[in-house]
Design an enzyme around this catalytic site. Structure first.
Site, PDB file in Angstrom:
ATOM      1  N   SER A 196       0.832  -1.195   0.000  1.00  0.00           N
ATOM      2  CA  SER A 196       0.000   0.000   0.000  1.00  0.00           C
ATOM      3  C   SER A 196       0.872   1.253   0.000  1.00  0.00           C
ATOM      4  O   SER A 196       1.684   1.444  -0.901  1.00  0.00           O
ATOM      5  CB  SER A 196      -0.954  -0.052   1.199  1.00  0.00           C
ATOM      6  OG  SER A 196      -1.945   0.930   1.114  1.00  0.00           O
ATOM      7  N   ASP A 291     -10.406  -3.258  -4.191  1.00  0.00           N
ATOM      8  CA  ASP A 291      -9.419  -2.287  -3.724  1.00  0.00           C
ATOM      9  C   ASP A 291      -9.509  -1.032  -4.583  1.00  0.00           C
ATOM     10  O   ASP A 291      -9.364  -1.112  -5.811  1.00  0.00           O
ATOM     11  CB  ASP A 291      -8.022  -2.892  -3.827  1.00  0.00           C
ATOM     12  CG  ASP A 291      -6.917  -1.988  -3.304  1.00  0.00           C
ATOM     13  OD1 ASP A 291      -7.236  -0.888  -2.807  1.00  0.00           O
ATOM     14  OD2 ASP A 291      -5.743  -2.386  -3.395  1.00  0.00           O
ATOM     15  N   HIS A 321      -7.961  -5.225  -0.444  1.00  0.00           N
ATOM     16  CA  HIS A 321      -6.733  -4.555  -0.025  1.00  0.00           C
ATOM     17  C   HIS A 321      -6.325  -5.087   1.355  1.00  0.00           C
ATOM     18  O   HIS A 321      -7.133  -5.197   2.265  1.00  0.00           O
ATOM     19  CB  HIS A 321      -6.997  -3.046   0.058  1.00  0.00           C
ATOM     20  CG  HIS A 321      -5.777  -2.233   0.299  1.00  0.00           C
ATOM     21  ND1 HIS A 321      -5.081  -1.613  -0.704  1.00  0.00           N
ATOM     22  CD2 HIS A 321      -5.123  -1.916   1.449  1.00  0.00           C
ATOM     23  CE1 HIS A 321      -4.055  -0.949  -0.203  1.00  0.00           C
ATOM     24  NE2 HIS A 321      -4.055  -1.129   1.109  1.00  0.00           N
TER      25      HIS A 321
END
Length: 361
Positions: A196, A291, A321
């Site tokens: 991320s 996501d 995610h």
């Protein structure tokens, strides 16, 4: 533990889970697209009391249950033992850009001799998370790749605005190169990985290494990276209300991390629109269907390829995610960990690098 064990999760959805998924599909809930093992983690997170982060202050959000907490809770309920429990760890500090910061070293089983090193950057939107929240990811990489993994914390916003975390990430890489032999590795066998916002840090460290003439990393593993600032992409629209990360949360992260909206034009944030991506090492990019960051992750893979970088990009359907560290419960997470480990191992072996690059282009 197999699905026939007494405490293992049921192999197929229960009646209640089927009803929930049908209702979710009718209402347009993105989680209705999740595979059952992923959906169970997300429902457990909800049951633990997680509230929408975008409605909280950073301090409140940091006290929230995390996806890692949901995984731990389910593993306890099902009696599942941690698969990477034989990884040895050691906590220490490294000199960040302005002050010492926390790091954790992970040693694979039976470690001996000179090993490759992976500098790993956790996620959390530069606002949340710590080493514990991403402990499972670092353990999995160490175990599957047979590498020493060093997980680095960086300064967090809003106390420390952009580019504080980016400066710390570069300092962490420089420290890794300097301490490689002490860590049991070699500076010419260092790779970068991140999830991320940590994926954003990892690629920016590689760019900094290129531009500042530091020894370059041999590989990048970017796991659902934050690669752009456009919140009108297809994945932002279809996953506007996804869990555990949705569109409003990305806006919340950026709102706390940046000094002003003009910083969105910085190439370190707008990687797909403004960054020079040439001359970077072979790169693995993983994206997830559920996501908001999926579209820009796929776009980053294309931009890297057009810049002459060898890329292995894998998109995983039915997961959200944050799934990468959930290998003890989510089957696609195990596959993702194997892909990252395979690509890292290939990049660590000099004789295999040419073949690896040729296959990925």
């Amino acid at each position: 533990m197999s699905s026939t064990d007494e405490h293992a999760p049921p192999p197929t959805p229960t009646f209640g889970e089927r009803v929930t998924r049908i209702l979710g599909a009718v209402s347009g809930d993105p989680i209705a697209r999740a595979e059952i093992d992923m959906a169970r983690v997300l429902e457990e997170l909800k049951a633990l009391g997680a509230e929408p982060i975008e409605d909280l202050t950073p301090d409140e959000a940091r006290r929230q249950p995390t996806p890692a907490d949901a995984v731990s809770s389910l593993m306890a309920k099902y009696g599942i033992a941690e698969s990477c429990g034989d990884i040895r760890t050691r906590d220490l500090s490294y000199p960040g850009a302005e002050r010492p910061l926390a790091a954790r070293i992970y040693y694979p089983p039976h470690a001996g001799g000179t090993l490759p090193i992976v500098a790993y950057y956790p996620g959390g939107g530069w606002v949340l998370a710590d080493l514990d929240d991403y402990d499972a990811s670092a353990r999995a990489i160490a175990a599957r790749a047979g590498a020493v993994v060093v997980s680095f914390e960086t300064r967090k916003a809003p106390e420390h605005k952009f580019p504080a975390a980016h400066d710390d990430a570069v300092a962490a890489y420089r420290w890794t190169l300097e301490q490689a032999e002490t860590l049991g590795g070699a500076p010419e066998l260092v790779a970068l990985a991140g999830e991320s916002a940590g994926g954003n840090l990892a690629i920016n460290v590689a760019i900094a290494a290129r531009d500042r003439e530091m020894l370059p990393p041999v590989h990048l593993a970017l796991i659902y990276p934050l690669a752009g600032v456009d919140m009108n992409t297809p994945s932002f629209r279809i996953n506007e209300f996804a869990r555990p990360v949705n569109a409003a949360m990305i806006g919340w992260y950026l709102g706390h991390a940046l000094l002003g909206v003009d910083q969105k034009e910085d190439p370190r944030l707008d990687l797909v629109g403004r960054a020079d991506l040439s001359g970077l090492p072979p790169t693995t990019i993983l994206t997830a269907e559920i996501d908001p960051l999926r579209s820009e992750g796929l776009e980053l893979a294309g931009r890297l390829r057009s810049s002459g970088v060898a890329v292995n990009a894998i998109d995983f359907e039915g997961v959200a995610h944050g799934f990468f560290g959930m290998g003890d419960l989510v089957r696609h997470a195990r596959s993702a960990q194997e892909i990252v480990a395979r690509d890292l191992v290939a990049s660590f072996a000099p004789a295999e690098r040419g073949a690896r690059a040729g296959r990925a282009i």
